[in-house]
Design a protein around this motif. Structure first.
Motif, mmCIF file in Angstrom:
data_model
loop_
_atom_site.group_PDB
_atom_site.id
_atom_site.type_symbol
_atom_site.label_atom_id
_atom_site.label_comp_id
_atom_site.label_asym_id
_atom_site.label_seq_id
_atom_site.Cartn_x
_atom_site.Cartn_y
_atom_site.Cartn_z
ATOM 1 N N SER A 158 -11.224 23.096 -3.712
ATOM 2 C CA SER A 158 -11.076 22.874 -5.171
ATOM 3 C C SER A 158 -9.951 21.962 -5.505
ATOM 4 C CB SER A 158 -10.926 24.158 -5.766
ATOM 5 O OG SER A 158 -9.744 24.657 -5.636
ATOM 6 N N PRO A 159 -9.962 21.146 -6.240
ATOM 7 C CA PRO A 159 -8.833 20.181 -6.532
ATOM 8 C C PRO A 159 -7.616 20.891 -7.012
ATOM 9 C CG PRO A 159 -10.531 19.483 -7.792
ATOM 10 C CD PRO A 159 -11.051 20.644 -7.319
ATOM 11 N N SER A 160 -6.581 20.711 -6.081
ATOM 12 C CA SER A 160 -5.267 21.465 -6.473
ATOM 13 C C SER A 160 -4.613 20.505 -7.533
ATOM 14 C CB SER A 160 -4.301 21.594 -5.146
ATOM 15 O OG SER A 160 -4.198 20.333 -4.504
ATOM 16 N N SER A 161 -4.788 19.475 -7.840
ATOM 17 C CA SER A 161 -4.141 18.559 -8.882
ATOM 18 C C SER A 161 -4.336 19.079 -10.185
ATOM 19 C CB SER A 161 -4.411 17.214 -8.626
ATOM 20 O OG SER A 161 -5.706 17.036 -8.724
ATOM 21 N N HIS A 162 -5.854 19.425 -10.241
ATOM 22 C CA HIS A 162 -6.250 20.022 -11.706
ATOM 23 C C HIS A 162 -6.003 18.965 -12.862
ATOM 24 C CE1 HIS A 162 -8.219 23.005 -14.098
ATOM 25 N NE2 HIS A 162 -6.994 22.938 -14.964
ATOM 26 N N ARG A 163 -6.317 17.844 -12.508
ATOM 27 C CA ARG A 163 -5.902 16.853 -13.709
ATOM 28 C C ARG A 163 -6.734 16.997 -14.858
ATOM 29 N NH1 ARG A 163 -2.759 12.296 -10.661
ATOM 30 N NH2 ARG A 163 -2.566 13.266 -8.901
ATOM 31 N N SER A 164 -8.088 17.227 -14.673
ATOM 32 C CA SER A 164 -8.859 17.580 -16.041
ATOM 33 C C SER A 164 -9.279 18.815 -16.161
ATOM 34 C CB SER A 164 -10.225 16.480 -15.770
ATOM 35 O OG SER A 164 -11.068 17.268 -15.002
ATOM 36 N N PRO A 165 -9.909 19.202 -17.412
ATOM 37 C CA PRO A 165 -10.440 20.763 -17.688
ATOM 38 C C PRO A 165 -11.488 20.873 -16.694
ATOM 39 C CG PRO A 165 -9.789 19.690 -19.622
ATOM 40 C CD PRO A 165 -9.593 18.411 -18.602
ATOM 41 N N ASP A 166 -12.414 19.966 -16.375
ATOM 42 C CA ASP A 166 -13.464 20.186 -15.699
ATOM 43 C C ASP A 166 -13.254 20.538 -14.098
ATOM 44 O OD1 ASP A 166 -14.965 19.702 -17.865
ATOM 45 O OD2 ASP A 166 -14.999 17.480 -17.519
ATOM 46 N N ASP A 167 -12.141 20.339 -13.459
ATOM 47 C CA ASP A 167 -11.712 20.649 -12.411
ATOM 48 C C ASP A 167 -11.726 21.963 -11.951
ATOM 49 O OD1 ASP A 167 -11.642 17.637 -11.604
ATOM 50 O OD2 ASP A 167 -9.581 17.572 -11.829
ATOM 51 N N PRO A 168 -12.379 22.621 -11.250
ATOM 52 C CA PRO A 168 -11.902 24.215 -10.967
ATOM 53 C C PRO A 168 -10.668 24.344 -10.098
ATOM 54 C CG PRO A 168 -13.868 23.235 -9.491
ATOM 55 C CD PRO A 168 -13.532 22.029 -10.293
ATOM 56 N N LEU A 169 -10.040 25.319 -10.636
ATOM 57 C CA LEU A 169 -8.915 25.825 -9.869
ATOM 58 C C LEU A 169 -9.087 27.078 -9.547
ATOM 59 C CD1 LEU A 169 -5.891 25.190 -8.873
ATOM 60 C CD2 LEU A 169 -5.253 26.302 -11.084
ATOM 61 N N LEU A 170 -9.743 27.114 -7.939
ATOM 62 C CA LEU A 170 -10.275 28.423 -7.326
ATOM 63 C C LEU A 170 -9.056 29.001 -6.572
ATOM 64 C CD1 LEU A 170 -13.669 27.294 -6.516
ATOM 65 C CD2 LEU A 170 -13.047 28.366 -8.662
ATOM 66 N N VAL A 171 -9.055 30.482 -6.753
ATOM 67 C CA VAL A 171 -8.073 31.329 -5.891
ATOM 68 C C VAL A 171 -8.976 32.453 -5.785
ATOM 69 C CG1 VAL A 171 -5.924 30.404 -7.011
ATOM 70 C CG2 VAL A 171 -7.170 32.592 -7.822
ATOM 71 N N THR A 172 -8.530 33.056 -4.708
ATOM 72 C CA THR A 172 -8.911 34.445 -3.907
ATOM 73 C C THR A 172 -8.080 35.556 -4.313
ATOM 74 O OG1 THR A 172 -8.758 34.270 -1.770
ATOM 75 C CG2 THR A 172 -10.739 33.367 -2.450
ATOM 76 N N HIS A 173 -8.791 36.746 -4.578
ATOM 77 C CA HIS A 173 -8.090 37.729 -4.185
ATOM 78 C C HIS A 173 -8.873 39.156 -3.888
ATOM 79 C CE1 HIS A 173 -4.644 40.899 -4.374
ATOM 80 N NE2 HIS A 173 -5.432 41.522 -5.650
ATOM 81 N N GLU A 174 -8.514 39.737 -2.940
ATOM 82 C CA GLU A 174 -9.589 40.968 -2.368
ATOM 83 C C GLU A 174 -11.002 40.676 -2.271
ATOM 84 O OE1 GLU A 174 -8.612 43.846 -5.579
ATOM 85 O OE2 GLU A 174 -6.999 44.676 -4.543
ATOM 86 N N VAL A 225 -1.754 44.727 -6.464
ATOM 87 C CA VAL A 225 -2.319 44.479 -7.790
ATOM 88 C C VAL A 225 -3.707 44.519 -7.145
ATOM 89 C CG1 VAL A 225 -2.974 42.536 -9.362
ATOM 90 C CG2 VAL A 225 -0.620 42.602 -8.554
ATOM 91 N N HIS A 226 -4.623 45.392 -7.891
ATOM 92 C CA HIS A 226 -5.890 45.650 -7.621
ATOM 93 C C HIS A 226 -6.746 45.193 -9.111
ATOM 94 C CE1 HIS A 226 -9.645 47.105 -6.669
ATOM 95 N NE2 HIS A 226 -9.760 47.876 -7.603
ATOM 96 N N VAL A 227 -7.514 44.274 -9.010
ATOM 97 C CA VAL A 227 -8.542 43.864 -10.058
ATOM 98 C C VAL A 227 -9.557 44.664 -10.293
ATOM 99 C CG1 VAL A 227 -9.579 42.032 -11.354
ATOM 100 C CG2 VAL A 227 -7.595 41.477 -9.744
ATOM 101 N N PRO A 228 -9.576 45.469 -11.434
ATOM 102 C CA PRO A 228 -10.814 46.357 -11.461
ATOM 103 C C PRO A 228 -11.915 45.663 -11.996
ATOM 104 C CG PRO A 228 -9.500 46.992 -13.251
ATOM 105 C CD PRO A 228 -8.710 45.983 -12.191
ATOM 106 N N LEU A 229 -13.006 45.635 -11.430
ATOM 107 C CA LEU A 229 -14.427 44.776 -11.877
ATOM 108 C C LEU A 229 -15.337 45.886 -11.774
ATOM 109 C CD1 LEU A 229 -14.155 41.566 -9.642
ATOM 110 C CD2 LEU A 229 -13.736 41.836 -12.270
ATOM 111 N N ASP A 230 -16.264 45.608 -12.907
ATOM 112 C CA ASP A 230 -17.529 46.586 -12.999
ATOM 113 C C ASP A 230 -18.492 46.134 -11.773
ATOM 114 O OD1 ASP A 230 -20.437 46.554 -14.584
ATOM 115 O OD2 ASP A 230 -18.982 47.980 -14.981
#
Length: 189
Positions: free
Chosen positions: A60-76, A37-42
């Motif tokens: 980053s909080p993995s529980s993600h209980r509130s909308p203010d908690d960022p759920l961060l992941v990486t790819h490439e 999976v390649h994500v094309p970014l400008d």
């Protein structure tokens, strides 16, 4: 007889189908694995993204209980905040939560559905919030293994089972409280 029927209906025999399948397999991926999976970014957007340390992504909080908690992941090497997408993930919110703080390459390779179309890439592209340094990128890709995924999934399932057991164990208590409230409602005008 089967070959004759195939020739009459489709204009080709089983041998022709086998040849076509071999050609398709050569173009596609190893069985059980998804296409990359390649994500094309400008390029301008990519250049403007801030460098985010891997430690911040992993914390980053993995529980993600509130909308203010960022759920961060990486790819490439790109950091994505998938908080807004968590509720819409086709595999379910909880499955995406187990990937929180990890590199998605492992998931994309092992869940072949991600590579069958460009949907995953299209959904990820607008969620880019930063990028990793080269060293952090290599560390993120090396740290997202099947063992890490299985361990996180096991932890999540254990918590879910405990919640179910707690609800089932306390159900008689809640039924008793409900019955008492009904009795009080009958006797008090």
């Amino acid at each position: 007889l089967v070959d004759e029927l195939l020739e009459r209906i489709f204009g080709k025999s089983r041998d022709d189908d086998d040849d076509d399948a071999d050609e398709d397999d050569a173009e596609e991926f190893t069985p059980g694995r998804g296409k990359p999976v390649h994500v094309p970014l400008d390029p301008e957007i990519l250049a403007s993204l801030p460098v985010i340390p891997l430690s911040q992504v992993q914390n980053s909080p993995s529980s993600h209980r509130s909308p203010d908690d960022p759920l961060l992941v990486t790819h490439e090497g790109i950091v994505y905040d998938v908080s807004s997408f968590a509720a819409h993930h086709p595999g379910g919110r909880d499955l995406l939560l187990t990937a929180g703080g990890l590199d998605l390459s492992h998931f994309f390779r092992n869940y072949a559905v991600h590579g069958r179309s460009d949907k995953a890439a299209r959904w990820l592209a607008p969620l880019a919030v930063g990028k990793l340094s080269d060293a952090d990128r290599r560390a993120a890709e090396a740290g997202a293994t099947a063992a890490v995924h299985v361990e996180r999934r096991h932890r999540w399932l254990t918590r879910a089972r405990r919640r179910i057991v707690w609800v089932a164990a306390t159900l008689p208590l809640w039924m008793t409280v409900r019955t008492c409230v009904r009795w009080v409602g009958w006797w008090v005008p």
